[in-house]
Design an enzyme around this catalytic site. Structure first.
Site, mmCIF file in Angstrom:
data_model
loop_
_atom_site.group_PDB
_atom_site.id
_atom_site.type_symbol
_atom_site.label_atom_id
_atom_site.label_comp_id
_atom_site.label_asym_id
_atom_site.label_seq_id
_atom_site.Cartn_x
_atom_site.Cartn_y
_atom_site.Cartn_z
ATOM 1 N N ASP A 163 59.443 8.731 40.825
ATOM 2 C CA ASP A 163 60.760 8.224 40.510
ATOM 3 C C ASP A 163 61.730 7.756 39.722
ATOM 4 O O ASP A 163 61.893 6.637 40.379
ATOM 5 C CB ASP A 163 62.083 8.824 41.894
ATOM 6 C CG ASP A 163 61.637 10.087 43.186
ATOM 7 O OD1 ASP A 163 60.189 9.662 43.132
ATOM 8 O OD2 ASP A 163 62.058 10.738 42.453
ATOM 9 N N HIS A 324 68.365 14.493 51.050
ATOM 10 C CA HIS A 324 66.876 14.687 50.828
ATOM 11 C C HIS A 324 66.063 15.475 52.917
ATOM 12 O O HIS A 324 64.748 16.386 52.687
ATOM 13 C CB HIS A 324 65.706 15.152 49.913
ATOM 14 C CG HIS A 324 66.319 14.890 48.906
ATOM 15 N ND1 HIS A 324 66.953 14.877 48.235
ATOM 16 C CD2 HIS A 324 66.025 13.512 47.783
ATOM 17 C CE1 HIS A 324 67.431 14.528 47.097
ATOM 18 N NE2 HIS A 324 66.546 13.348 46.653
#
Ligand SMILES: *[C@@H]1O[C@H](CO)[C@@H](O)[C@H](O)[C@H]1NC(C)=O
Ligand SMILES: *[C@@H]1O[C@H](CO)[C@@H](O)[C@H](O)[C@H]1NC(C)=O
Ligand SMILES: *[C@@H]1O[C@H](CO)[C@@H](O)[C@H](O)[C@H]1NC(C)=O
Ligand SMILES: *[C@@H]1O[C@H](CO)[C@@H](O)[C@H](O)[C@H]1NC(C)=O
Ligand SMILES: *[C@@H]1O[C@H](CO)[C@@H](O)[C@H](O)[C@H]1NC(C)=O
Ligand SMILES: *[C@@H]1O[C@H](CO)[C@@H](O)[C@H](O)[C@H]1NC(C)=O
Ligand SMILES: [Fe+2]
Length: 465
Positions: A163, A324
């Site tokens: 990420d 998430h």
């Protein structure tokens, strides 16, 4: 043991006393939680190399199953130019040529440059090569070192980054990785590269800037690509309905070498590791191509040859942040029994912008009537590590589920990178490095005892912070 290490051990023990009632350790490390800000377009790291049609965004990845091939990719902006890579052994003056292909794509009102991909094959193991791309005036030269021949006791050092994005924090993460004394030789990248899709119309100019930013590492050592949700670039509102379009044109993977039918899931062998890359955003249910591939792939892993079995994916299965949360659950239900059966050593994921390491746990007993749905300690199970803390513009995930669940061994909301340093068939040293400390400070670390050669050791007994 130095005084400092002694103190941190003591502190670690105290923290354990305080926080161990439910799960593992929630780090009390204090940082400034500021929004991560993208580097502006005129930043030094985005500078276009000088010269007419100069190759830019140069990157390499493994090009075959065993590490004797390299895919070289680069972009030329003004005209196609030469699609040939010239390469030679450090000890030789004789240049060889590898010819590539050129692709372009459009995305809404963006038109890409000329994207080149060339595979260099039949390289010698454990050898430094130079390579050149571009023509006369604007030739650019780089180098890489091939891995040693595959074998059970071959030491090898992998970096872990996820990420990443292109913020000031991303730059810090990459700099720390580059400076780490453990010297990562290959990056295992767990998805979400550029975050271009956070810009209006998924401004693909930010794919180009990311390519120029990452070049300083990925032109010299392979990054092994996993796709994340920020690679999907599905935008029907602007007529872009082909998922993964920018990523697929820009980044290549050697998927055919492992009999995969898709670039998003595949495997490679490198030194003493067998690495399986999975796709969180491609179908993985029963009968799907990915399911069938993984079902065939796992029995092929030869732990005598490659004792270390590493899996990469984007969306984590064990995640105790309130971001998430449980997104990885459906894939876990499909594949976790296999990971336990085949004694996967470690699973790296990203997606959650923070750091977390699990205990060796599994949760495979459940069926729809028995009510057994709690993760339990399982020495055949992998350690799950979330390393989505590269530093992209979306900022840190700081909100955690409380209390810390028992499966979670250590968690901290800081940007950083990690190193998986394989010593031999039985031992690998793992360390996580937060950006606020010097790159050699270990924010979390663990000795891994190989699941195949050491199936009953409890590595969690050897944790140090
Ligand atoms: C694409 O469209 C956006 C929004 O209309 C505009 O701001 C941008 O300048 C356009 N880019 C190109 C390359 O035409
Ligand atoms: C290459 O360099 C030479 C000498 O500096 C110059 O005359 C020529 O125009 C350059 N060619 C290109 C394509 O830039
Ligand atoms: C990024 O990091 C590099 C290496 O540490 C440094 O030279 C460069 O100035 C940094 N750029 C920005 C925009 O922070
Ligand atoms: C596994 O690898 C070892 C060492 O290279 C080799 O001797 C053995 O034949 C392999 N096993 C299989 C089933 O291929
Ligand atoms: C943290 O997440 C929980 C669950 O989504 C939510 O109820 C809570 O408000 C969040 N806390 C903060 C400070 O955002
Ligand atoms: C494997 O590496 C570990 C850690 O460096 C070392 O203690 C051990 O002796 C090594 N084993 C063998 C068989 O060399
Ligand atoms: Fe993500």
């Amino acid at each position: 043991m130095g005084l400092f290490q002694g103190l941190s051990l003591l502190l670690g023990l105290l923290l354990n006393l305080v926080f161990h009632c439910n799960g593992g350790t929630t780090s009390v490390f204090v940082r400034n939680v500021e929004k991560a800000i993208d580097m502006p377009l005129d930043s030094d790291v985005f500078a276009v190399p000088s010269g007419y049609n100069a190759p830019q965004q140069v990157h390499i990845t493994q090009g075959d199953l065993v590490g004797k091939a390299v895919i070289v990719s680069w972009v030329t902006e003004d005209e196609p130019g030469s699609n040939t890579v010239r390469y030679w052994r450090e000890s030789s003056k004789r240049k060889k040529l590898a010819k590539g292909k050129i692709v372009t794509y459009r995305f809404f009102n963006y038109t890409s440059g000329f994207i080149h991909h060339a595979t260099i094959r039949n390289l010698e193991y454990d050898t430094k090569y130079y390579y050149e791309v571009g023509l006369e005036n604007t030739t650019r030269k780089f180098w890489f070192t091939t891995p040693p021949e595959i074998g059970p006791d071959v030491p090898y050092t992998f970096g872990l980054i996820g990420d990443l994005g292109q913020s000031y924090d991303s730059n810090m993460t990459l700099s720390h990785y580059e400076l780490n004394a453990r010297k990562g030789q290959t990056v295992l990248f767990v998805g979400d590269l550029s975050y271009a899709d956070n810009y209006p119309n998924h401004d693909n100019v930010r794919w180009d800037t990311w390519g120029r930013f990452a070049e300083r590492s990925v032109a010299y050592q392979p990054w092994i690509w996993t796709v994340g949700n920020h690679e999907i670039d599905f935008a029907p509102e602007i007529g872009e309905t082909k998922p993964f379009k920018p990523f697929s044109h820009r980044y290549r993977t050697p998927y055919k070498a492992s009999q995969s039918t898709s670039p998003f899931w595949y495997s490679i062998k490198r030194a003493s590791a067998h690495i399986i890359v999975l796709a969180s955003y491609s179908a993985y249910g029963k009968y799907t191509p990915q399911y069938k591939w993984l079902e065939q792939e796992l029995p092929k892993v030869n732990r005598t040859e490659t004792p270390w079995l590493i899996v990469l994916m984007h969306s984590p299965w064990y995640n105790s942040y309130n971001y998430h949360y449980m997104e990885g659950e459906t894939m876990r239900v499909m594949y976790e029994p296999w990971f336990v059966k085949y004694k996967v050593d470690v699973v790296y994921a990203g997606h959650v912008h923070a750091y977390e390491r699990s205990e060796r746990v599994s949760n495979v007993a459940y069926n729809i009537v028995n009510g057994i749905c709690t993760p339990i300690k399982d020495e055949s199970a992998p350690v799950y590590i979330t390393i989505g803390d590269g530093g992209n513009l979306e900022g840190l995930a700081t909100n955690m589920t409380e209390p810390q669940p028992a499966y979670s061994a250590f968690r901290e909301a800081s940007f950083g990178h990690a190193i998986f340093d394989i010593k031999n068939r039985t031992h690998a040293h793992y360390s996580w490095h937060r950006n606020q400390d010097g790159e050699n400070v270990e924010g979390d670390s663990l000795w891994f005892f190989n699941r195949f050669w050491h199936p009953f050791d409890d590595s969690s007994a050897h944790v140090s912070h």
